[in-house]
Write an enzyme that holds these catalytic residues in place. Structure first.
Site, PDB file in Angstrom:
ATOM      1  N   HIS A 126       0.631  -1.091   0.179  1.00 23.28           N
ATOM      2  CA  HIS A 126      -0.150  -0.058  -0.085  1.00 23.28           C
ATOM      3  C   HIS A 126       0.891   1.247   0.011  1.00 23.28           C
ATOM      4  CE1 HIS A 126      -3.804  -2.190   0.667  1.00 23.28           C
ATOM      5  NE2 HIS A 126      -3.047  -2.864   1.541  1.00 23.28           N
ATOM      6  N   ASN A 156     -10.138  -3.344   1.594  1.00 26.01           N
ATOM      7  CA  ASN A 156      -9.806  -3.097   0.069  1.00 26.01           C
ATOM      8  C   ASN A 156     -11.181  -2.902  -0.462  1.00 26.01           C
ATOM      9  OD1 ASN A 156      -7.277  -3.870   0.519  1.00 26.01           O
ATOM     10  ND2 ASN A 156      -7.376  -6.036   0.316  1.00 26.01           N
ATOM     11  N   TYR A 202      -0.523  -4.661  11.530  1.00 28.59           N
ATOM     12  CA  TYR A 202      -0.542  -3.209  11.158  1.00 28.59           C
ATOM     13  C   TYR A 202       0.045  -2.264  12.229  1.00 28.59           C
ATOM     14  CZ  TYR A 202      -3.497  -4.359   7.038  1.00 28.59           C
ATOM     15  OH  TYR A 202      -4.219  -4.294   5.930  1.00 28.59           O
TER      16      TYR A 202
END
Length: 515
Positions: A50, A128, A338
């Site tokens: 990303h 997404n 994350y």
């Protein structure tokens, strides 16, 4: 007035101090040394995935209901309760595999991450554009990304590497079906769907939990690009999606999305031929209706790309009271990964940056770390006390307004996949739901990428797709046989774009609704 970072006025920003106007520079050139030293360090590590992204500010407006039901029946999360209640948001759209300046027309999933600055702290809904994923176990995520990233020797993305991995991963057939169809190249960010992908939970005041999936539906309509249209766009503008989003907001054409949820009781659902926690599967609308719960409007561009879009940090573990995690293994793996990567990429105190900081007062006993510039403490907290419990004026635990959700978990610790895998069923169903032009495009793109691969990989993909749908696999087999003699060079998954092709896409058949 121009200053340096200490606040000192900069009276000459064009010349360093030298011995005479031709001489060597001297070490006491403080303004120069500070300026160049900062310049040397002005890039932080790029996101592993990303990396290419665009973002905008806006708000989420709650409907106060879940369809015909009061939303409080399902969740006690405050941001959803009151009709018309607005919560500030920041959204980052992104592509996945390639670097920060890669074309926005490549065949690639797109990230759709939303940070809600709620009264109870931040909630990050990180998803997404496509509603499913390649794998169901987080242990395989590094391998998946390595296969799709450029070859470590040539630094060129290679379709053979991609399908070497995919052909050994039957659960990926559904995602590949979407990715190699026109759904794999959204025309822009404004006309792109979003999804939480994983299964989450909602919890009400009684502590009862339900399974939920989140879906963002663009009010601007949905548009995708064929491969040749994407290549035409890329030939003229490889920043088209970022430019489109920025210019639309600047001229007041604010993009909107409606947020829908699907709700399912929190149990194993043996009546289904798949596990509802499996992120490679859809919950079809006809079985599990989409229920509208609010809308999102993006109405302000970032003031500085790096400070906001690049340094914004999302995490699937960032939830508020009334929201919870399911037992989805991939979700639980993401929840560690994350936040861990944000501490590495941005720094220990990344949550003190304005774009990441909650809008409410923060009070913790955490101290120190690189780049700390404030202490997050209670307004009347004893400065000597940075621990809990304490009778000397330390922080006290917050009160819980609802009953704790306490699902029962029991079983042996094992290393096993889920029982109801059904790797091929939904991939075939999705193929059959595609329009004919989408099927044609899917087969063409698969043939283009698979034809340079060794025949063993080709044969495995044909065998997989025949099990998904006989016509699907047979058309791929026929296409590969026709292409085999003509193949002259290796091709990768790629994809590129141009503005007139975006206009041409308006004339295309409306995309199917495979969900």
């Amino acid at each position: 007035m121009l200053t340096n970072r200490q606040g000192h006025p900069v009276t000459n920003n064009h010349n360093v101090r030298t011995v005479g106007n031709r001489g060597p520079i001297t070490l006491e050139n403080y303004d120069y040394l500070e300026k160049i030293s900062h310049f040397d360090r002005e890039r932080i590590p790029e996101r592993v995935v990303h990396a290419r992204g665009a973002g905008a500010h806006g708000y989420f407006e709650a409907y106060g209901t879940a369809g015909d039901e009061p939303i409080s029946k399902y969740t006690r999360a405050n941001l959803f309760q009151e009709k018309g209640k607005k919560t500030p948001v920041f959204v980052r759209f992104s592509s996945v595999v390639h670097g920060g300046h890669s074309p926005e027309t490549l065949r690639d999933p797109r990230g759709f991450a939303v940070k809600f600055y709620t009264e109870d702290g931040n909630w990050d809904l990180v998803g997404n554009n496509l509603k499913i994923f390649f794998i169901r176990d987080p242990l395989k995520f590094p391998d998946l990304v390595h296969a799709f990233k450029p070859d470590p020797l040539t630094n060129v993305q290679d379709g053979e590497r991609i399908f070497d991995f995919i052909s050994q991963t039957p659960e990926a057939m559904h995602m590949i079906t979407f990715l190699f169809s026109p759904w794999g190249i959204p025309a822009n960010y404004r006309q792109m769907q979003g999804s939480g992908v994983n299964t989450y939970k909602w919890v009400n005041k009684e502590g009862t939990g339900v399974l939920v999936k989140y879906h963002w539906e663009p009010k601007q309509g949905i548009r995708n690009l064929k491969q040749d249209e994407a290549e035409q766009v890329q030939a003229k503008n490889f920043n088209h999606a970022t430019q489109d989003l920025y210019e639309a907001i600047e001229k007041g054409d604010f993009p909107e999305w409606e947020l829908f949820v699907q709700i399912l009781s929190d149990d194993e659902h043996p009546e289904l031929d798949f596990d509802p926690l499996d992120p490679t599967k859809l919950w079809y609308k006809e079985d599990f209706p989409w229920v509208p719960v609010g809308k999102m409007v993006l109405n302000k561009n970032p003031e500085d790309y790096f400070a906001e879009v690049e340094q914004v940090a999302f995490g699937t573990g960032v939830i508020v009271d009334g929201l919870d995690f399911s037992d989805d293994k991939l979700l639980q793996g993401r929840t560690f990964s994350y936040s861990d990567t944000q501490r590495h990429r941005v720094g220990t105190n990344y949550l003190q940056l304005p774009i990441n900081s909650p809008k409410k007062h923060v009070a913790t006993n955490q101290r120190g770390g690189q780049m700390e510039y404030r202490v997050d403490k209670g307004k009347s907290q004893n400065p000597h006390v940075n621990y809990e419990p304490s009778v000397l004026g330390g922080l006290k635990e917050s009160k819980n307004d609802g009953i704790e959700h306490t699902p029962r978990i029991e079983g042996n610790l094992v290393r096993e996949t889920i029982d109801r895998r059904n790797d091929y069923g939904q991939a075939g169903k999705t193929y059959r739901r595609f329009s004919e032009w989408e099927k044609d495009e899917l087969i063409k793109n698969l043939v283009t990428t698979l034809k340079p691969c060794v025949q063993e990989i080709q044969n495995q993909m044909v065998n997989h797709l025949i099990q998904c749908d006989k016509d699907y696999g047979t058309r791929l087999k026929d296409g590969l046989e026709k292409a085999r003699d003509k193949m002259s060079s290796r091709n990768s998954i790629g994809g590129n774009d141009a503005d007139e092709a975006v206009n041409q896409a308006e004339q295309m058949s409306h995309p199917s609704d495979p969900y």
